[in-house]
Design an enzyme around this catalytic site. Structure first.
Site, PDB file in Angstrom:
ATOM      1  NE  ARG A   1      -3.406   2.494   2.673  1.00 33.16           N
ATOM      2  CZ  ARG A   1      -4.324   2.716   3.613  1.00 33.16           C
ATOM      3  NH1 ARG A   1      -4.586   1.801   4.521  1.00 33.16           N
ATOM      4  NH2 ARG A   1      -4.980   3.856   3.633  1.00 33.16           N
TER       5      ARG A   1
ATOM      6  CG  ASN B   1     -11.100  -0.987  -1.045  1.00 32.99           C
ATOM      7  OD1 ASN B   1     -12.233  -0.881  -1.487  1.00 32.99           O
ATOM      8  ND2 ASN B   1     -10.734  -0.456   0.114  1.00 32.99           N
TER       9      ASN B   1
ATOM     10  CG  HIS C   1     -13.718   3.865  -3.018  1.00 36.52           C
ATOM     11  ND1 HIS C   1     -12.462   3.433  -2.662  1.00 36.52           N
ATOM     12  CD2 HIS C   1     -14.537   3.509  -1.997  1.00 36.52           C
ATOM     13  CE1 HIS C   1     -12.527   2.832  -1.477  1.00 36.52           C
ATOM     14  NE2 HIS C   1     -13.779   2.873  -1.059  1.00 36.52           N
TER      15      HIS C   1
ATOM     16  CE1 TYR D   1     -11.192   6.299  -1.212  1.00 33.44           C
ATOM     17  CE2 TYR D   1     -13.397   6.303  -0.276  1.00 33.44           C
ATOM     18  CZ  TYR D   1     -12.084   5.871  -0.252  1.00 33.44           C
ATOM     19  OH  TYR D   1     -11.660   5.003   0.727  1.00 33.44           O
TER      20      TYR D   1
END
Length: 421
Positions: free
Chosen positions: A90, A144, A194, A244
């Site tokens: 990430r 996700n 999102h 988002y």
């Protein structure tokens, strides 16, 4: 009832456990299996999970395993909440795109594509194991990028529904502002995962009074502050965009901002270390306050509601989920995955009708859906050219030199997770 949580060693799992304990009448779990390859994390998380159940007098049994096949065997539903590559991957997703002047974020843009490429093959393998073990089990995906992952599952013929906490977060926030119970608030939530907007806020149900104009008039400053968008923009739109959308509506501003501070992944990694130390304390028998800063607020309530509806009659009849479009948005293919209000029951999710959308929203939805088509193709089939085309199609990128540079960086940073690279 037996539920399995794949990714059960996540530091966020105690939030889910707390919801299962509090809402046991809605979802009466007899056995909960936490599945994770990280045995050390499983031991810490499961210890706290059992103490939370005991404190709240939940009679359900909590077990753990590092074996996916054993964990999902005979499960009525399997929740997926995994992160392939962990916070280290990430952190890369949130940093290398900035080198090309693009947003670094784990679910959208180049970082989101990298996550999809790592994640889709792993999730499909898990889903096949579920199908072999128990073909009637529902798969609830919280992993996700939810829209792309859910579409991969549905295209492969799995019984799957995607879940996100954005809508339930708005519902709870609006309920507080209106001083009503959350169940009284119905959202006209439309878009993709999102990439969504609250077009209306209705009291009492889908046909109730739309109080969104009142909310914006009386609480517009607070709503805009939460979104980190200008009040004048929210007023001009007359709707509430997901936070988002800031990556799209204020791209350059966000890129500059991200370049001046540590990544969110670095913050979460430090938080996770502290949380795991807390979880090892045998006196701790409730989720710690620090967990609220971890993200994913109200995920447990949303997960309980969805599982209860898919497995019985305990959940809300209408919920915001990710599922096939099936004509709901006429400008998208039927097999596109959208995030809207849907009727949910034992047979799955059926989207409610959506009024014709303003081109301002429909155009961006169509654009990002086209990107998601290409992203899924790249995740399933691999290849540098497919990665490049997906990046070129993304509205946050859209220039060939950016797409070239990002393609090279994506592959270099994710080679160990890409079988074709």
């Amino acid at each position: 009832m037996k539920l399995a949580v794949v990714g059960g060693g996540s530091t966020y799992t105690p939030e889910l456990i707390d919801g299962f304990a509090r809402l046991r009448d809605t979802l009466p779990i007899e056995e909960l299996v936490l599945v994770d390859p990280a045995a050390d994390r499983l031991e810490l998380v499961s210890g706290l999970a059992r103490r939370i159940f005991a404190k709240q007098d939940h009679a359900g049994k909590i077990t753990t395993t590092t074996d996916i096949d054993a964990g999902v065997a005979d499960a009525d539903a399997v929740l997926l909440q995994l992160r392939v590559g962990g916070q280290a991957a990430r952190n890369q997703d949130e940093t290398w795109p900035l080198e090309c002047g693009c947003v670094g974020q784990e679910t959208t843009g180049a970082g989101g594509l990298a996550k999809a490429l790592r994640t889709v093959p792993v999730v499909l393998d898990i889903a096949e194991r579920v199908r072999r073990t128990n073909p009637d089990a529902w798969i609830i995906d919280f992993t996700n990028p939810v829209g792309i992952v859910t579409r991969a599952l549905l295209q492969a013929g799995h019984k799957a529904v995607g879940l996100c906490n954005v809508a339930i977060g708005f519902q709870r926030k609006f309920a507080r502002l209106l001083e009503v119970e959350p169940g009284q608030v119905h959202l006209d939530h439309v878009g993709l995962n999102h990439l969504s907007w609250e077009l209306g806020v209705r009291l009492g149900g889908p046909d109730g009074e739309n109080v969104l104009p009142k909310l914006l008039a009386e609480h517009g400053d607070a709503i805009a502050d939460d979104l980190r968008m200008p009040r004048k923009l929210v007023d001009r739109l007359g709707v509430v965009p997901s936070y988002y959308l800031r990556y799209f509506y204020a791209h350059d501003e966000v890129v500059k901002e991200l370049g001046t501070k540590p990544s969110r992944a670095a913050e979460v990694a430090a938080m996770e270390k502290e949380l795991l130390e807390m979880y090892g304390d045998p006196a701790l028998d409730e989720k710690p306050e620090l967990l609220a800063k971890r993200g994913g607020a109200f995920y447990s309530e949303a997960a309980v509601d969805l599982a209860a509806s898919l497995l019985g009659d305990g959940g809300s009849p209408v919920q915001v989920v990710n599922t096939y479009n099936n004509g709901t948005l006429p400008f998208l293919a039927d097999d596109a995955v959208i995030e809207v209000q849907a009727r949910v029951g034992r047979d799955g999710a059926s989207p409610l009708a959506v009024p014709a959308l303003d081109p301002l929203y429909a155009g961006l939805i169509a654009n990002v859906t086209a990107y998601e088509d290409l992203a899924l193709e790249a995740a399933l089939r691999g290849g540098r050219d497919r990665v490049f085309k997906a990046l070129l199609a993304h509205p946050l990128i859209g220039q060939y030199d950016y797409a070239e540079g990002l393609t090279d960086r994506l592959i270099a940073h994710n080679r160990e997770h890409l079988a074709w690279a």
